[in-house]
Design a protein around this motif. Structure first.
Motif, PDB file in Angstrom:
ATOM      1  N   SER A 123       0.853  -1.185   0.000  1.00 21.36           N
ATOM      2  CA  SER A 123       0.000   0.000   0.000  1.00 21.36           C
ATOM      3  C   SER A 123       0.893   1.240   0.000  1.00 21.36           C
ATOM      4  N   PHE A 124       0.341   2.358  -0.419  1.00 21.87           N
ATOM      5  CA  PHE A 124       1.094   3.611  -0.501  1.00 21.87           C
ATOM      6  C   PHE A 124       1.531   4.037   0.899  1.00 21.87           C
ATOM      7  N   PRO A 125       2.768   4.461   1.079  1.00 21.79           N
ATOM      8  CA  PRO A 125       3.833   4.697   0.113  1.00 21.79           C
ATOM      9  C   PRO A 125       4.757   3.502  -0.125  1.00 21.79           C
ATOM     10  N   CYS A 149      22.827  -1.263  10.148  1.00 21.09           N
ATOM     11  CA  CYS A 149      23.055  -0.621   8.852  1.00 21.09           C
ATOM     12  C   CYS A 149      22.110   0.557   8.665  1.00 21.09           C
ATOM     13  N   GLU A 150      22.471   1.401   7.718  1.00 23.45           N
ATOM     14  CA  GLU A 150      21.598   2.489   7.289  1.00 23.45           C
ATOM     15  C   GLU A 150      20.993   2.075   5.956  1.00 23.45           C
ATOM     16  N   VAL A 151      19.659   2.013   5.920  1.00 23.04           N
ATOM     17  CA  VAL A 151      18.927   1.626   4.718  1.00 23.04           C
ATOM     18  C   VAL A 151      18.306   2.879   4.111  1.00 23.04           C
ATOM     19  N   ARG A 152      18.580   3.111   2.856  1.00 25.94           N
ATOM     20  CA  ARG A 152      17.988   4.242   2.126  1.00 25.94           C
ATOM     21  C   ARG A 152      16.676   3.764   1.501  1.00 25.94           C
ATOM     22  N   ASN A 153      15.595   4.471   1.759  1.00 26.36           N
ATOM     23  CA  ASN A 153      14.281   4.153   1.205  1.00 26.36           C
ATOM     24  C   ASN A 153      14.032   5.107   0.043  1.00 26.36           C
ATOM     25  N   LEU A 154      14.104   4.581  -1.172  1.00 23.23           N
ATOM     26  CA  LEU A 154      14.053   5.410  -2.374  1.00 23.23           C
ATOM     27  C   LEU A 154      12.657   5.446  -2.992  1.00 23.23           C
ATOM     28  N   MET A 155      12.247   6.632  -3.386  1.00 25.10           N
ATOM     29  CA  MET A 155      11.020   6.810  -4.149  1.00 25.10           C
ATOM     30  C   MET A 155      11.413   6.949  -5.622  1.00 25.10           C
ATOM     31  N   GLU A 175      14.128  10.523  -0.793  1.00 24.77           N
ATOM     32  CA  GLU A 175      14.457   9.353   0.009  1.00 24.77           C
ATOM     33  C   GLU A 175      14.531   9.748   1.474  1.00 24.77           C
ATOM     34  N   GLU A 176      14.396   8.762   2.315  1.00 22.13           N
ATOM     35  CA  GLU A 176      14.597   8.928   3.755  1.00 22.13           C
ATOM     36  C   GLU A 176      15.231   7.639   4.245  1.00 22.13           C
ATOM     37  N   PHE A 181       9.907  10.880   7.503  1.00 21.42           N
ATOM     38  CA  PHE A 181       9.542   9.984   6.414  1.00 21.42           C
ATOM     39  C   PHE A 181       8.226  10.422   5.776  1.00 21.42           C
ATOM     40  N   ALA A 182       7.235  10.750   6.594  1.00 18.63           N
ATOM     41  CA  ALA A 182       5.937  11.185   6.068  1.00 18.63           C
ATOM     42  C   ALA A 182       6.067  12.490   5.280  1.00 18.63           C
ATOM     43  N   ARG A 183       6.859  13.406   5.791  1.00 17.99           N
ATOM     44  CA  ARG A 183       7.047  14.680   5.068  1.00 17.99           C
ATOM     45  C   ARG A 183       7.735  14.447   3.721  1.00 17.99           C
ATOM     46  N   MET A 184       8.722  13.563   3.677  1.00 19.70           N
ATOM     47  CA  MET A 184       9.377  13.248   2.405  1.00 19.70           C
ATOM     48  C   MET A 184       8.364  12.665   1.433  1.00 19.70           C
TER      49      MET A 184
END
Length: 176
Positions: free
Chosen positions: A68-70, A93-99, A109-110, A136-139
């Motif tokens: 579901s979105f996002p 780790c640092e995970v990048r969440n890409l749109m 991304e966030e 994250f929501a603002r991004m």
């Protein structure tokens, strides 16, 4: 050998294998197998959504969230860095969440910090994702604003904006 009984290389290889699968789930949209990377009694701590215990709770949460979105829009989750504490059987780790490109070539991304506890045989007994849900929501809302302007925002994305846009600030508002 570490006090946990696991070598750094084993932990790194197990997470790399899982991470390759995660990209496949994002590509296919089928998150059903995600829970199989965890022990049957695993714990998944997700600061915005709660704590999930056992594979079936982890499966239900991951399928619901990532289809579901996002979540369903995200295109990838590359690692920025990782470290291993073999004695604690942990990988952080640092995970990048890409749109995806919303239509103007901009990047959205966030990141989150992920703490994995390795249990052996390629499985993990715990995952904790640490991040700021508001950032994250603002991004996501910024991405939605650009996607809307380029005709790339789905009805589900519009519903997300309608639900969260006013709560998070005046920049993104529901369409008329």
């Amino acid at each position: 050998m570490s006090t946990s009984g696991f070598r750094t290389e084993e932990i790194v290889e197990a997470y790399a294998a899982m991470h390759r699968c995660v990209q496949g789930y994002a590509d296919s949209g089928d998150w059903t197998p995600f829970a199989e990377h965890f022990t049957p009694d695993a714990t998944y701590v997700e600061h915005a959504f709660g704590t999930f215990r056992g594979r079936e709770e982890i499966r239900a949460w991951s399928v619901r969230t990532m289809t579901s979105f996002p979540g369903s829009v995200m295109t990838g989750f590359p690692l920025a860095w990782q470290v291993v504490d073999a004695d604690a059987a942990r990988l952080v780790c640092e995970v990048r969440n890409l749109m995806p490109d919303p239509g103007d070539g901009s990047r959205h991304e966030e990141s989150n910090l992920t703490i994995m506890t390795y249990a052996g045989d390629g499985l993990f007994s715990r995952e904790e994702d640490v991040y700021n849900p508001m950032r994250f929501a603002r991004m996501t809302l910024r991405w939605a604003e650009v996607a809307r302007a380029h005709g790339r925002l789905s009805a589900e994305g519009e519903a997300y904006v309608a639900q969260y846009g006013a709560m998070l600030g005046p920049r993104v508002t529901p369409s008329a």
